[in-house]
Design a protein around this motif. Structure first.
Motif, PDB file in Angstrom:
ATOM      1  N   ALA A 164       0.235   2.191  -9.517  1.00  0.00           N
ATOM      2  CA  ALA A 164      -0.681   1.624  -8.533  1.00  0.00           C
ATOM      3  C   ALA A 164      -1.538   0.530  -9.154  1.00  0.00           C
ATOM      4  O   ALA A 164      -1.822  -0.502  -8.522  1.00  0.00           O
ATOM      5  N   PRO A 180       2.950   2.576  -3.730  1.00  0.00           N
ATOM      6  CA  PRO A 180       2.371   3.499  -4.720  1.00  0.00           C
ATOM      7  C   PRO A 180       2.322   4.942  -4.229  1.00  0.00           C
ATOM      8  O   PRO A 180       2.497   5.872  -5.017  1.00  0.00           O
ATOM      9  N   ILE A 181       2.101   5.131  -2.919  1.00  0.00           N
ATOM     10  CA  ILE A 181       2.053   6.485  -2.361  1.00  0.00           C
ATOM     11  C   ILE A 181       3.430   7.140  -2.433  1.00  0.00           C
ATOM     12  O   ILE A 181       3.572   8.298  -2.824  1.00  0.00           O
ATOM     13  N   SER A 205       0.810  -1.212   0.000  1.00  0.00           N
ATOM     14  CA  SER A 205       0.000   0.000   0.000  1.00  0.00           C
ATOM     15  C   SER A 205       0.847   1.267   0.000  1.00  0.00           C
ATOM     16  O   SER A 205       0.489   2.258  -0.639  1.00  0.00           O
ATOM     17  N   MET A 226      -5.784   0.151  -0.546  1.00  0.00           N
ATOM     18  CA  MET A 226      -4.407   0.552  -0.239  1.00  0.00           C
ATOM     19  C   MET A 226      -4.374   1.704   0.767  1.00  0.00           C
ATOM     20  O   MET A 226      -3.512   1.750   1.650  1.00  0.00           O
ATOM     21  N   MET A 227      -5.304   2.637   0.639  1.00  0.00           N
ATOM     22  CA  MET A 227      -5.331   3.778   1.544  1.00  0.00           C
ATOM     23  C   MET A 227      -5.557   3.333   2.977  1.00  0.00           C
ATOM     24  O   MET A 227      -4.847   3.744   3.901  1.00  0.00           O
ATOM     25  N   VAL A 233      -6.158   3.674  -5.368  1.00  0.00           N
ATOM     26  CA  VAL A 233      -5.617   3.488  -4.012  1.00  0.00           C
ATOM     27  C   VAL A 233      -6.719   3.393  -2.963  1.00  0.00           C
ATOM     28  O   VAL A 233      -6.530   2.756  -1.914  1.00  0.00           O
TER      29      VAL A 233
END
Length: 489
Positions: free
Chosen positions: A51, A21-22, A18, A348-349, A343
């Motif tokens: 992502a 990608p951020i 997760s 993922m968030m 996301v």
């Protein structure tokens, strides 16, 4: 093959899957946009693609699933997008009717350059507070104040910052504001208790902001009088348009709709139609050209005058608006929501943010993390509402375990989630303000002292314990039960 077999098995992402990608988006924006000057849309598309690859390769998603996540996210932000689009429609007709030139003319006549920033903040704050609509305040009186500031040779970024922060002061404290009501609703805190509690961070932040704006105003490179060039600008505006009561009607329509809490887009359309008729029958302009301006924007050539004789400042003031001039804005929204949809839709968030709460042991750290989460969610999704919902879900249990009243979390949602929205370039609020006021978010951002002070006071109070509402063990368990939460202590 049955429908069940066609469906792919998907799983929840790990923290590592997760966060990557951020971090990738942060690096791409820093290098691509910051150093290489790539278009922001390209950076966001690359981030969304990265992502998406992780979601497909690691989590088992396919394109159809990701497409639905993206479409759902775009659908969620369409109401503010529609408002931004119709702002261009309305501003073009306001120029056609003489509304915007008239507001600028009299604003320049009666407002001193030293006080323009102070007045811009106070005027938009009052309108936003009584209506609960920061966007409506910026689109009406804010646009006019931008023209006044330009005529008085005030840097547009400073005027825009005064308008934005004034609008969000009202948005934050108004009982009619959607963000204020949302924060109170998701945390289950009485609305007026929430508003009163926010005064502890908002009042000192506002005092600092007003002092800062006065300092900027009195240090502008101006004599305090209207310059000779500005006098020529006033003279040309007076020759180009007929002023009076009628040109004020389109603005009155917007203000009335704002006060009555009527839908924004229909109000803009009514205001625009009124402006078209005023421009045709009062200003004596061609109705067909007025209609054309709603698409391509108003142009001084529609006035039938020698455009080469006009000052550049007059041309810049009047040549604006139009639906077709928002193409880049729409491209920006689609690219940003592509990343945000993936996301958030794949979880993922939640996985990235949820892991951070386990290490929190104090009120100060809890408030700091809540504010950071709101900012990160704003950065990743551009959604003013989503940050409050997700942060509440992630942090409410921790606040109750620390025996801190939910009203503290509620205030943190506003101090960070609401107040950082207009200073993030790709958020719905940031894009709206930049498009409406004609100043890039990155240019007015450094002057938005109110936004930064709100963040700092919230964290300062939490670490010092000043005005932090504590609860007993019994109250914590009662509040947890009301919210369907099982406490670990």
């Amino acid at each position: 093959m049955s429908e069940e077999k066609k469906k792919r098995e998907v799983r929840k992402p790990t923290f590592g899957e997760s966060i990557i990608p951020i971090l990738f988006m942060a690096v791409v924006l820093a290098i691509g946009k910051g150093l290489l000057q790539w278009p922001t849309e390209v950076c966001l598309l690359l981030s969304a693609a990265f992502a998406g690859i992780i979601a497909v390769v690691r989590l088992g998603y396919n394109w159809e699933m990701l497409e639905k996540c993206i479409v759902d996210k775009i659908a969620a932000v369409m109401p503010p997008v529609l408002i931004v689009i119709f702002v261009g429609f309305m501003i073009a007709t306001w120029c056609f009717a003489g509304t915007l030139p008239m507001l600028v003319y009299y604003g320049m006549m009666f407002i001193s350059p030293q006080f323009i920033l102070f007045i811009a903040f106070v005027a938009t704050a009052i309108l936003s507070y009584v209506s609960g609509a920061s966007w409506g305040a910026a689109a009406s009186i804010g646009v006019a104040l931008m023209g006044v500031g330009a005529g008085l040779d005030v840097p547009p970024a400073m005027t825009a910052a005064a308008v934005v922060t004034g609008a969000y002061f009202g948005d934050k404290l108004s009982p009619l504001s959607d963000t204020t009501n949302l924060a109170a609703a998701v945390t289950r805190v009485p609305l007026y208790d929430h508003i009163k509690y926010m005064l502890w961070t908002t009042v000192p932040s506002t005092i600092i902001t007003l002092i800062f704006l006065l300092f900027l105003g009195f240090n502008l490179d101006t004599t305090g009088e209207i310059s000779s060039e500005s006098m020529v600008m006033l003279s040309q505006l007076d020759e180009l348009f007929k002023f009076g009561i009628l040109p004020l009607i389109p603005m009155a329509v917007i203000l009335l709709a704002t006060f009555l809490r009527q839908p924004t887009v229909p109000a803009m359309l009514v205001s625009s139609v009124a402006a078209l008729f005023i421009g045709t029958f009062y200003q004596g302009l061609d109705f067909q050209q007025g209609l054309q301006s709603t698409m391509t924007g108003f142009h001084v050539s529609m006035l039938g005058t020698d455009t080469e004789a006009l000052l550049p400042s007059v041309t810049e003031l009047l040549n604006r608006g139009g639906l077709s001039n928002n193409g880049s804005f729409l491209a920006f929204i689609f690219c940003a929501m592509g990343f945000a949809g993936i996301v958030t839709g794949t979880g993922m968030m939640d996985a990235a943010m949820g892991q951070l709460t386990n290490r929190i042991k104090s009120c100060g750290m809890a408030v700091l993390l809540a504010e950071i989460e709101c900012i990160i969610i704003n950065l990743l999704t551009g959604s003013d509402g989503l940050n409050k919902i997700i942060t509440t879900e992630l942090m409410m249990k921790k606040f109750l375990e620390l025996r801190v009243h939910p009203i503290v979390l509620c205030r943190s949602l506003e101090d960070s989630g609401t107040m950082t929205g207009p200073i993030i370039p790709w958020s719905a609020a940031g894009l709206y303000m930049a498009t409406t006021l004609g100043v890039p978010t990155t240019e007015y951002l450094p002057y938005c002292v109110l936004c930064f002070c709100s963040l700092l006071f919230g964290v300062l109070y939490a670490f010092t314990g000043f005005k932090i509402v504590r609860i007993t063990d019994e109250e914590a368990h009662i509040m947890a039960a009301e919210r369907g939460i099982v406490l670990d202590n």
